[in-house]
Design a protein around this motif. Sequence first.
Motif, PDB file in Angstrom:
ATOM      1  N   GLN A  15     -11.156 -23.578   7.436  1.00 36.91           N
ATOM      2  CA  GLN A  15      -9.736 -23.763   7.177  1.00 36.91           C
ATOM      3  C   GLN A  15      -9.395 -23.303   5.765  1.00 36.91           C
ATOM      4  N   GLN A  16      -8.419 -22.407   5.663  1.00 35.85           N
ATOM      5  CA  GLN A  16      -8.001 -21.922   4.349  1.00 35.85           C
ATOM      6  C   GLN A  16      -7.196 -22.985   3.609  1.00 35.85           C
ATOM      7  N   LEU A  17      -7.280 -22.934   2.281  1.00 36.63           N
ATOM      8  CA  LEU A  17      -6.494 -23.835   1.449  1.00 36.63           C
ATOM      9  C   LEU A  17      -5.020 -23.500   1.578  1.00 36.63           C
ATOM     10  N   THR A  18      -4.227 -24.548   1.815  1.00 38.35           N
ATOM     11  CA  THR A  18      -2.768 -24.442   1.799  1.00 38.35           C
ATOM     12  C   THR A  18      -2.273 -25.471   0.787  1.00 38.35           C
ATOM     13  N   CYS A  19      -0.998 -25.626   0.688  1.00 35.90           N
ATOM     14  CA  CYS A  19      -0.438 -26.607  -0.251  1.00 35.90           C
ATOM     15  C   CYS A  19      -0.694 -28.042   0.189  1.00 35.90           C
ATOM     16  N   THR A  20      -1.142 -28.251   1.427  1.00 36.26           N
ATOM     17  CA  THR A  20      -1.223 -29.617   1.954  1.00 36.26           C
ATOM     18  C   THR A  20      -2.623 -30.101   2.324  1.00 36.26           C
ATOM     19  N   ASN A  21      -3.647 -29.268   2.227  1.00 39.55           N
ATOM     20  CA  ASN A  21      -4.973 -29.680   2.705  1.00 39.55           C
ATOM     21  C   ASN A  21      -6.068 -29.613   1.639  1.00 39.55           C
ATOM     22  N   PHE A  22      -5.692 -29.816   0.390  1.00 37.77           N
ATOM     23  CA  PHE A  22      -6.636 -29.642  -0.707  1.00 37.77           C
ATOM     24  C   PHE A  22      -7.889 -30.500  -0.569  1.00 37.77           C
ATOM     25  N   VAL A  23      -7.752 -31.786  -0.268  1.00 38.24           N
ATOM     26  CA  VAL A  23      -8.905 -32.694  -0.263  1.00 38.24           C
ATOM     27  C   VAL A  23      -9.962 -32.232   0.739  1.00 38.24           C
ATOM     28  N   MET A  24      -9.545 -31.924   1.954  1.00 40.40           N
ATOM     29  CA  MET A  24     -10.508 -31.460   2.973  1.00 40.40           C
ATOM     30  C   MET A  24     -11.093 -30.097   2.599  1.00 40.40           C
ATOM     31  N   TRP A  25     -10.245 -29.205   2.097  1.00 40.80           N
ATOM     32  CA  TRP A  25     -10.716 -27.879   1.684  1.00 40.80           C
ATOM     33  C   TRP A  25     -11.746 -28.017   0.568  1.00 40.80           C
ATOM     34  N   GLN A  26     -11.451 -28.844  -0.424  1.00 43.10           N
ATOM     35  CA  GLN A  26     -12.360 -29.028  -1.549  1.00 43.10           C
ATOM     36  C   GLN A  26     -13.713 -29.556  -1.078  1.00 43.10           C
ATOM     37  N   LYS A  27     -13.695 -30.563  -0.212  1.00 42.93           N
ATOM     38  CA  LYS A  27     -14.952 -31.127   0.304  1.00 42.93           C
ATOM     39  C   LYS A  27     -15.737 -30.062   1.076  1.00 42.93           C
ATOM     40  N   SER A  28     -15.035 -29.300   1.892  1.00 38.71           N
ATOM     41  CA  SER A  28     -15.686 -28.238   2.672  1.00 38.71           C
ATOM     42  C   SER A  28     -16.296 -27.178   1.763  1.00 38.71           C
ATOM     43  N   MET A  29     -15.577 -26.794   0.730  1.00 36.78           N
ATOM     44  CA  MET A  29     -16.089 -25.778  -0.196  1.00 36.78           C
ATOM     45  C   MET A  29     -17.312 -26.293  -0.958  1.00 36.78           C
ATOM     46  N   ILE A  30     -17.271 -27.528  -1.405  1.00 38.28           N
ATOM     47  CA  ILE A  30     -18.416 -28.083  -2.138  1.00 38.28           C
ATOM     48  C   ILE A  30     -19.645 -28.135  -1.244  1.00 38.28           C
ATOM     49  N   ILE A  31     -19.462 -28.535   0.001  1.00 40.14           N
ATOM     50  CA  ILE A  31     -20.584 -28.564   0.949  1.00 40.14           C
ATOM     51  C   ILE A  31     -21.119 -27.150   1.179  1.00 40.14           C
ATOM     52  N   ALA A  32     -20.212 -26.206   1.415  1.00 38.40           N
ATOM     53  CA  ALA A  32     -20.629 -24.824   1.682  1.00 38.40           C
ATOM     54  C   ALA A  32     -21.319 -24.203   0.469  1.00 38.40           C
ATOM     55  N   LEU A  33     -20.757 -24.410  -0.713  1.00 37.30           N
ATOM     56  CA  LEU A  33     -21.386 -23.876  -1.929  1.00 37.30           C
ATOM     57  C   LEU A  33     -22.729 -24.548  -2.190  1.00 37.30           C
ATOM     58  N   GLY A  34     -22.823 -25.839  -1.858  1.00 32.42           N
ATOM     59  CA  GLY A  34     -24.100 -26.543  -1.992  1.00 32.42           C
ATOM     60  C   GLY A  34     -25.153 -25.952  -1.075  1.00 32.42           C
ATOM     61  N   ALA A  35     -24.750 -25.607   0.134  1.00 34.13           N
ATOM     62  CA  ALA A  35     -25.682 -25.007   1.088  1.00 34.13           C
ATOM     63  C   ALA A  35     -26.181 -23.641   0.599  1.00 34.13           C
ATOM     64  N   LYS A  36     -25.383 -22.982  -0.217  1.00 35.38           N
ATOM     65  CA  LYS A  36     -25.760 -21.677  -0.775  1.00 35.38           C
ATOM     66  C   LYS A  36     -26.344 -21.799  -2.187  1.00 35.38           C
ATOM     67  N   SER A  37     -26.529 -23.028  -2.651  1.00 40.53           N
ATOM     68  CA  SER A  37     -27.039 -23.294  -4.010  1.00 40.53           C
ATOM     69  C   SER A  37     -26.165 -22.664  -5.092  1.00 40.53           C
ATOM     70  N   LYS A  38     -24.843 -22.760  -4.894  1.00 37.89           N
ATOM     71  CA  LYS A  38     -23.903 -22.160  -5.843  1.00 37.89           C
ATOM     72  C   LYS A  38     -22.905 -23.154  -6.429  1.00 37.89           C
ATOM     73  N   VAL A  39     -23.071 -24.448  -6.166  1.00 37.72           N
ATOM     74  CA  VAL A  39     -22.148 -25.447  -6.725  1.00 37.72           C
ATOM     75  C   VAL A  39     -22.148 -25.387  -8.244  1.00 37.72           C
ATOM     76  N   GLY A  40     -23.260 -25.037  -8.833  1.00 35.77           N
ATOM     77  CA  GLY A  40     -23.365 -24.955 -10.288  1.00 35.77           C
ATOM     78  C   GLY A  40     -22.356 -24.030 -10.935  1.00 35.77           C
ATOM     79  N   PHE A  41     -21.840 -23.088 -10.179  1.00 33.86           N
ATOM     80  CA  PHE A  41     -20.843 -22.173 -10.723  1.00 33.86           C
ATOM     81  C   PHE A  41     -19.478 -22.833 -10.874  1.00 33.86           C
ATOM     82  N   ILE A  42     -19.248 -23.942 -10.163  1.00 35.39           N
ATOM     83  CA  ILE A  42     -17.960 -24.631 -10.290  1.00 35.39           C
ATOM     84  C   ILE A  42     -18.070 -25.960 -11.039  1.00 35.39           C
TER      85      ILE A  42
END
Length: 118
Positions: A15-42
């Motif tokens: 799901q792409q970030l829109t003006c109304t779904n930040f919390v879910m988008w943020q959690k999804s991105m952190i999980i995805a970046l964690g799976a790629k070992s890239k959370v350290g960049f954020i």
Amino acid sequence: MVHDSLNPGMVLVSQQLTCTNFVMWQKSMIIALGAKSKVGFIDDSILPPAKTSPEYVVWKKVDCMVVSWILSSISKDLARTFAHTKYVKCIWDDICERYDAHNGSKLFQLEKSVRTLK
């Protein structure tokens, strides 16, 4: 840091970030970046080396890839706002500042101020 299976065209969240779904988008991105070992960049746990360091070229390549992943996960209207930001950490911080629910009172005050100016 860079693996052949990682590429800038990857879609990390459904799901792409829109003006109304930040919390879910943020959690999804952190999980995805964690799976790629890239959370350290954020989260500042992977800092850029000095530009004169040989590691800088590799770091910059990965940073650009993560920028691409994040911009691809934002609605086109919102992505234009962040397209000229230099590093992924700056994009991430800007997105969090604009859309985080904790900034809701700040947003309310700004909207109220705009209404009173009309």
